[in-house]
Scaffold this active site. Sequence first.
Site: not given
Length: 593
Positions: A142, A310
């Site tokens: 991320e 995810e």
Amino acid sequence: MRIGADYYPEHWEKERWKTDFELMNQAHIKVVRIGEFTWSLYEPVEGKFDFSWMDEALDALHEYGIKVVLCTPSATPPKWMIDRYPDILQRDIYGRAKLSGTRKHYCFNSSVYRKKCHILNTKIAERYGHHPAVEAWQVDNELGWSNTTRCYCDECQDKFRFWLKQKYKTIDRLNEKYGTVVWSQIYNGFDEVNIPRAGACYESCHDTQGQNPGLLLDYYRFCSDSVVDFTKETCEDIRAYSSYPISTNMLDAAVNSGTGINYFDLSEKLDFATWDNYIEFQWGVAEDATVSRDHALIRSYKKKPFWVMEQQAGACGWSKMGPTPTPGKLRLWTYSAVANGADTVVYFRWRTALFGLEQYWHGILNHDGKPGRRYEEISQIGREMELLNQTVGTLMPKARVAIIKSFDSEWSHSIHRHVENFQYDNYELSFYRAFYRLGIAVDFISEKEDMSGYDLVFAPALIMADTETVESLSAYVKNGGSLLLTFRSGIKDEFNAMLPETVPGVFAELAGIQVNDYDPQMEKQTTSSGVFGEAKSTLWCDIIEETTARPLGVYTSDFYAGKSCMTVNEYGNGEVYYLGCDLDDDAMLRLAE
């Protein structure tokens, strides 16, 4: 098409692994992602490395036929490193060092941290670059999460000054382009340029940082370039020892908006695109169109199938939870991704954590590790995916409509927001939402891309466009394309300064109009009528005068009632629409139709 799960073998006793892998096989889970937060296990003390735990995990996964996305663990530098090398820590806009204990607290420009990453990444890639369980790599985790793209440390300042010198060559040119004559900002050398930390105006001047807009935009570009360069270095470390494809899990424009990274630039360094998709959690509930838009964005960065690295698997949040996904939602969200071009959907996470910050972030299994309702639903999806894969294969929408996504424009709009409640990504979403309601696929493209394959191109609030972009758009229209421009387009140069031209600036000839006056909709609204039916505007109204264009809509209230709000101009073999105001959702739907 297939499904997977994010797995943390280091969180569970090795005796449990066998049970987990058997349950994964029963659920038709084909791939797991591991290792994104494990630096302190690889290197518990400086220079002493231990790979035995990962050797065992990869060998066990291979035994069960489960493929692996292996991560580089740079998102979480170990505590010993921070204590020994405190300058690797990022500094926030106030100049305060971020603290260890969370994640993403390192500076992308830290030469010490980059060297440490290079050493570990090289060792991991050399050891596992041809392991039969590994099929792909993930860089970091991320990137840009939680305002971590822009660091304000001294090393960033030094490297930013070098970046500016490479771009402008002379300090006189920088002074000219920034307009530093305003507020006595003139620099005598690049070593006088400071990074735009919080200053006197930061918290007291109504949603503005108060710094020179050219300086701010360049710093945003520099910070994005720094992340891209960090990623490039990591990819090079991996590719020296492995031919497996590389990605990183992005965050896009919905709940996790504003990473400050140019994803088109970042994607050039990657082999495929992935992202993290959370729909209903502690920080909000995303509308369907927003989720679809973000899938379309990720697909568009590489123009090929993508992964969800995810995917929400249960109720989730850090300190409190959002709603539990009701029966069928996990399946719905999965097929939403597949319909938009995803060929792999990886659920976060396999089992809910017993310790640490994310104890409330529910995975496929609850804390007790027993299969339940969500496991059964995901098992159904896994079975369906295997059948679909045999008969259909990966699905890729064939879009005839494109929306230009300009990161330069996004950052410029964040510096000067024009009017209360204007937000670039939200405005782009209003166009996407209309076509989503019609069931029509949309791609996102950069302003530099070839547009010839699209029947219709939207350029919402494309505030700056260089000569190359204007020529590209003009050629697209001349060759028969349809282009829609909007208010706040073509009015700034690449240095974030206003052009000395009548609105819409560089697009005046294309649009066949001029705008001598406009009305920001501050605590008011204006009505209009046209090819889109009856509408109301709550953000902005350009008062349009036609030169070669013809009207398609007029305002019906305020002092400019009867003046055009939308026009079309024939240009070559195509046409250019100009929409001078925002429209409500129903009017946008009629416009799309």
